[in-house]
Enzyme design. Structure first.
Site, short mmCIF file in Angstrom:
data_model
loop_
_atom_site.label_atom_id
_atom_site.label_comp_id
_atom_site.label_asym_id
_atom_site.label_seq_id
_atom_site.Cartn_x
_atom_site.Cartn_y
_atom_site.Cartn_z
N SER A 209 1.15 -1.39 -0.32
CA SER A 209 0.06 0.06 -0.37
C SER A 209 1.30 1.75 0.20
O SER A 209 2.11 1.37 -0.27
CB SER A 209 -1.10 -0.16 1.67
OG SER A 209 -1.94 0.83 0.95
N ASN A 210 -0.05 2.18 0.48
CA ASN A 210 0.91 3.43 0.51
C ASN A 210 0.63 4.34 1.68
O ASN A 210 0.06 4.72 2.07
CB ASN A 210 0.73 4.67 -0.88
CG ASN A 210 -0.16 5.10 -0.90
OD1 ASN A 210 -1.12 5.75 -0.76
ND2 ASN A 210 -0.99 4.04 -2.56
N HIS A 211 1.78 5.79 1.56
CA HIS A 211 0.96 6.51 2.69
C HIS A 211 -0.57 7.29 2.36
O HIS A 211 -1.20 8.50 3.28
CB HIS A 211 2.65 7.46 3.51
CG HIS A 211 3.19 6.50 3.60
ND1 HIS A 211 3.24 5.98 4.97
CD2 HIS A 211 4.73 6.37 2.98
CE1 HIS A 211 4.42 5.32 4.51
NE2 HIS A 211 5.53 5.96 3.79
N SER A 212 -1.22 7.10 1.50
CA SER A 212 -2.30 8.02 1.55
C SER A 212 -3.07 8.07 2.58
O SER A 212 -3.46 7.02 3.29
CB SER A 212 -2.65 7.74 0.14
OG SER A 212 -4.45 8.89 -0.09
N ALA A 277 -4.24 7.25 -4.24
CA ALA A 277 -3.65 7.62 -4.73
C ALA A 277 -3.23 5.43 -4.97
O ALA A 277 -3.48 4.69 -4.25
CB ALA A 277 -2.17 7.08 -3.63
#
Ligand code: CTP
Length: 402
Positions: A209-212, A277
């Protein structure tokens, strides 16, 4: 704009400017608004309830019980009745009560119960207005989403001159009118917003995943809602506190799920905002069992995810508007412009990673907005709610909207 049918609760507090509430009441009533006045106890030192009830054509309320009508004044009902709660003038004392949830009279209790937007017009002496205690109180109310009608400059009752005069009634009327006009701006329009990160499962317990945080997408969803749109949100996993009931809300996890949900809705939408994102790649296979750490290294095959914005961009109809985001670490402007064309966006919002105060997880952002028409706008570092307003305001510059 006529205010016919609009229900306005007008709070009046103890300030010399309270005499202007009579003029304001007259202006609001003349434009067709239904005005219910609530006075604080000290307001009646400056203006009589009789004056205000004559002008508003309604009994003025000031206590929980036994007003001149003799009936119980229910602050909850009042709070639900109103389309707008306007307090003009608001004294430093009532400002502080609102900011701290103090509930010792009908006016402050109604403030806590009101579900409608709140506008306040401070009035006080210039030094009081500039005092950090008052300024931080005002900021606190702003952070609650209340609209502050900044005090105007001029001669003050103390004989001093400076900022502190309540905004003139004619100017307040203009603010009230533009508030109601903006609420109707997107009435009947359907807006789709993809937001948050996506999670791409590796095995039953892990994901990529990512930091959004979803903060920017949520700020946009709220901005469109406040301007009358029907807002469809497709959100990846986020940990924000959201009142999902205000939206047509769908939670998804993976890019594939987000695409399927967006694809289903797309043809009915007027405006689509691609704020998610989305993970660019996803594991080629999801391991059926938890991956064990048997080897020193581990390679995972990734395959490209569907590009939601590009796919739906290819299906965009003449009267639909698509807005995208770009997050770049190099050749920011070139890459953003390239994405604008490639994804068939009407405008793209470039997030600056290089600025402090801008980016993932933060409450503030700084952006460049590029239109397909060539127009561009640059923002300061602003709260994400204000960035959202800026983006929504840009829609009127998109040719298909006009
Ligand atoms: N986007 C999307 N679906 C994807 C990837 C991106 O809808 N699979 C959308 C984003 O929501 C954003 C825009 O496309 O509005 C640009 O996203 P970004 O990640 O900056 O661009 P990419 O196309 O992924 O390009 P790259 O990662 O190579 O910079």
């Amino acid at each position: 704009m006529s205010l016919k049918g609009k229900k306005i609760l007008l709070g009046v507090t103890g300030s010399i400017a309270a005499y202007k509430s009579a003029i304001l009441t007259r202006l609001l009533v003349k434009e067709g608004a239904e005005v219910q006045i609530i006075m604080s106890a000290s307001a009646s030192d400056f203006i009589t309830p009789l004056t205000l009830s004559t002008l508003s054509k309604k009994p003025v309320l000031s206590r929980f019980q036994k007003d001149e009508t003799g009936v119980w004044n229910n602050h909850v009902e009042l709070g639900l009745w109103a389309d707008l709660f306007l307090v003009a003038p608001i004294s430093a004392n009532t400002l502080a009560k609102f900011a701290n949830g103090i509930c010792d009279n009908l006016l402050s209790a109604t403030y806590l119960s009101a579900r409608c937007p709140v506008m306040v017009a401070p009035a006080m002496d210039l030094d009081m207005y500039q005092h950090p205690a008052v300024q931080s109180t005002i900021q606190r109310l702003e952070s609650f989403g209340n609209i502050i009608l900044d005090a105007e400059s001029g001669e003050l009752a103390s004989g001093l001159s400076g900022q502190g005069r309540m905004m003139e009634p004619e100017h307040i009327l203009a603010k009230v009118e533009s508030f109601f006009a903006s609420k109707a701006e997107f009435k009947g329009k359907k807006v789709l917003i993809t937001m948050g990160p996506t999670q791409e499962a590796l095995d039953p317990v892990r994901y990529i995943s990512n930091h959004s945080s979803g903060k920017m997408g949520l700020a946009l969803a709220e901005a469109f809602l406040s301007r009358g749109a029907e807002v469809f949100v497709i959100s990846g996993p986020i940990s924000l506190k959201v009142n999902k009931g205000s939206f047509r809300w769908q939670d998804v996890k993976s890019a594939k799920e987000m695409y399927e949900a967006a694809s289903e809705l797309h043809s009915q939408m007027d405006i689509c905002i691609f704020a998610a994102a989305v993970a660019d790649y996803t594991p080629a296979e999801i391991a059926p069992e938890k991956i064990k750490k048997n080897d020193v290294t581990l390679s995972i095959d990734l395959v490209k995810n569907v590009d939601i914005a590009t796919n739906l961009g290819a299906r965009k109809k003449q009267n639909q508007i698509h807005i995208g985001f770009a997050l770049e670490t190099e050749k920011e402007f070139d890459n953003a412009q390239r994405k604008l064309i490639k994804k068939n966006f009407d405008l793209i919002v470039l997030n600056s990673m290089k600025e402090s105060g801008a980016g993932f997880q933060l409450d503030t952002n700084k952006v460049h907005i590029f239109h397909a028409s060539g127009l561009s706008v640059e923002s300061e570092i602003l709260p994400k709610s204000q960035i959202a307003t800026l983006i929504v305001d840009q829609i009127k510059n998109i040719p298909v909207w006009v």
